[in-house]
Write a protein that holds these residues in place. Structure first.
Motif, PDB file in Angstrom:
ATOM      1  N   ASN A  48       0.834  -1.210   0.000  1.00 57.25           N
ATOM      2  CA  ASN A  48       0.000   0.000   0.000  1.00 57.25           C
ATOM      3  C   ASN A  48       0.863   1.251   0.000  1.00 57.25           C
ATOM      4  N   GLN A  49       1.923   1.225   0.812  1.00 60.85           N
ATOM      5  CA  GLN A  49       2.789   2.406   0.925  1.00 60.85           C
ATOM      6  C   GLN A  49       3.546   2.636  -0.383  1.00 60.85           C
ATOM      7  N   LEU A  50       4.007   1.559  -0.998  1.00 52.51           N
ATOM      8  CA  LEU A  50       4.766   1.695  -2.239  1.00 52.51           C
ATOM      9  C   LEU A  50       3.866   2.147  -3.386  1.00 52.51           C
ATOM     10  N   ALA A  51       2.666   1.602  -3.461  1.00 56.82           N
ATOM     11  CA  ALA A  51       1.724   2.051  -4.495  1.00 56.82           C
ATOM     12  C   ALA A  51       1.437   3.537  -4.338  1.00 56.82           C
ATOM     13  N   LYS A  52       1.206   3.964  -3.109  1.00 52.62           N
ATOM     14  CA  LYS A  52       0.935   5.381  -2.854  1.00 52.62           C
ATOM     15  C   LYS A  52       2.135   6.246  -3.210  1.00 52.62           C
ATOM     16  N   ALA A  53       3.326   5.774  -2.859  1.00 45.74           N
ATOM     17  CA  ALA A  53       4.536   6.558  -3.112  1.00 45.74           C
ATOM     18  C   ALA A  53       4.746   6.829  -4.593  1.00 45.74           C
ATOM     19  N   PHE A  54       4.313   5.888  -5.454  1.00 45.93           N
ATOM     20  CA  PHE A  54       4.544   6.042  -6.884  1.00 45.93           C
ATOM     21  C   PHE A  54       3.264   6.341  -7.661  1.00 45.93           C
ATOM     22  N   GLY A  55       2.232   6.786  -6.951  1.00 51.87           N
ATOM     23  CA  GLY A  55       1.021   7.260  -7.612  1.00 51.87           C
ATOM     24  C   GLY A  55       0.205   6.188  -8.284  1.00 51.87           C
ATOM     25  N   ALA A  56       0.238   4.960  -7.748  1.00 46.83           N
ATOM     26  CA  ALA A  56      -0.497   3.858  -8.367  1.00 46.83           C
ATOM     27  C   ALA A  56      -1.823   3.608  -7.671  1.00 46.83           C
ATOM     28  N   ARG A  57      -2.827   3.352  -8.445  1.00 42.97           N
ATOM     29  CA  ARG A  57      -4.084   2.832  -7.915  1.00 42.97           C
ATOM     30  C   ARG A  57      -3.842   1.406  -7.424  1.00 42.97           C
ATOM     31  N   MET A  58      -4.437   1.048  -6.293  1.00 41.92           N
ATOM     32  CA  MET A  58      -4.276  -0.319  -5.790  1.00 41.92           C
ATOM     33  C   MET A  58      -5.617  -0.982  -5.592  1.00 41.92           C
ATOM     34  N   ASP A  59      -5.734  -2.212  -6.093  1.00 44.34           N
ATOM     35  CA  ASP A  59      -6.946  -3.009  -5.947  1.00 44.34           C
ATOM     36  C   ASP A  59      -6.604  -4.345  -5.305  1.00 44.34           C
TER      37      ASP A  59
END
Length: 335
Positions: A104-115
């Motif tokens: 979750n933190q890595l997706a947020k850090a690089f502007g990715a949507r996470m499902d």
């Protein structure tokens, strides 16, 4: 575009699009005019050109990356192959959904949507030492769940997994696809060692014996895989139809992806390896697939975490390629 059977998916895999040759040439030409010595950005240059080809744009941008974490439970976990009980799968899904995991933190850090896609967690797959892990209907359902989870508007895909027992499944798949005995492919996973590792290795060996007649990669996935592995494979295949580049995660994700490559050669041309994990057999698998990892940081968490971290590498490559000035634009002599 969809499929109802494994044979229908095989037909789709055999007729997948390739990169746009005009975009590749345009990106190559642009790369040769940027304000830097030739080759000075190393692999970043190759990555940018590769990405441009798949997106059909000689000067692309990455604006909508997507991370999908698939979760499934394995019947073989009841054999004691993991250091954690199967309930952890459900608990970690809740953690993903509440934003508390590393990915979750890595997706947020690089502007990715996470499902997060949980696949029949109340119904583990069958113990693959006694028969196929899934029926054809079950594996097709999981493949289609992965296929449907990909946002058509995404421009870069990462897939990850959660499933207690899935390094056992991945080890069995790898041994069947690439050859060698169970010992060569079975690692510590969540941290098993000693007698527990010996038991895990025996379970993998028993699975190989039980499915000695397995056919191509999709057949191996059905017999030895899990729903979350099938979900990842389905998402990777769907990304290919959309010409969306994929960053592959660690050992388990690579095993899932390899099932596509061992069904139709070239099925992973739109995929790069995000990292080399600390799971001992992962480098061997990457070498067999001809994939050089972008990172090697000793990660072995899964979840898509290593691939999510590599989003930053690909974003950097594309940003330099598309944002740098050419010699002519900058008024710099290239002589």
């Amino acid at each position: 575009m969809s499929f109802e059977t494994l044979d229908a998916l095989r037909a789709l895999l055999a007729d997948m699009p390739g990169p746009d040759a005009e975009a590749v040439q345009g990106a190559t030409d642009r790369n040769g005019q940027l304000t830097k010595p030739p080759g000075a950005l190393g692999r970043l240059e190759d990555l940018a050109i590769w990405y441009a080809g798949w997106r059909g744009d000689a000067r692309p941008a990455i604006n909508a990356p997507q991370v999908i974490v698939f979760a499934g439970n394995h019947g073989v976990a009841a054999r004691g192959v993991s250091a954690f009980p199967p309930e952890v799968t459900v608990q970690m899904v809740a953690n993903f959904e509440h934003g508390g995991a590393a990915v979750n933190q890595l997706a947020k850090a690089f502007g990715a949507r996470m499902d997060v896609v949980a696949l029949d967690l109340d119904t583990p797959t069958a113990d693959f030492t006694a028969g196929p892990a899934m029926s054809e209907a079950e594996v097709v359902a999981a493949l289609r769940a992965g296929w449907d989870a990909v946002d058509p508007q995404t421009d870069l895909l990462v897939v990850g997994e959660m499933g207690i027992g899935n390094t056992t499944s991945a080890a069995a798949i790898s041994a069947k696809l690439f050859g060698g005995d169970a010992t060569a492919w079975t690692g510590r996973g969540t941290g098993v060692e000693g007698g527990a590792l010996a038991l895990k290795t025996k379970v993998v060996a028993d699975g190989l014996t039980a499915h000695a007649e397995a056919g191509d990669g999709l057949d191996v996935l059905m017999r030895l895989g899990g729903r979350e592995l099938a979900g990842m494979a389905g998402a990777i295949a769907r990304a290919r139809t959309l010409r969306v580049p994929v960053i592959m995660d660690g050992f388990i994700c690579t095993a899932a992806a390899a099932c596509l490559e061992r069904t139709v050669a070239g099925a992973l041309d739109h995929v790069v390896a995000g990292h080399q994990s600390a799971e001992g057999a992962h480098p061997r698998m990457l070498e067999a697939l001809g994939k050089e990892p972008l990172l090697s940081l000793g990660l072995r968490l899964g979840e898509g975490s290593g691939a999510a971290l590599a989003i930053g590498i690909l974003k950097g490559a594309v940003a330099c390629h598309s944002g740098m000035a050419t010699f002519g634009e900058a008024g710099v002599s290239d002589a």
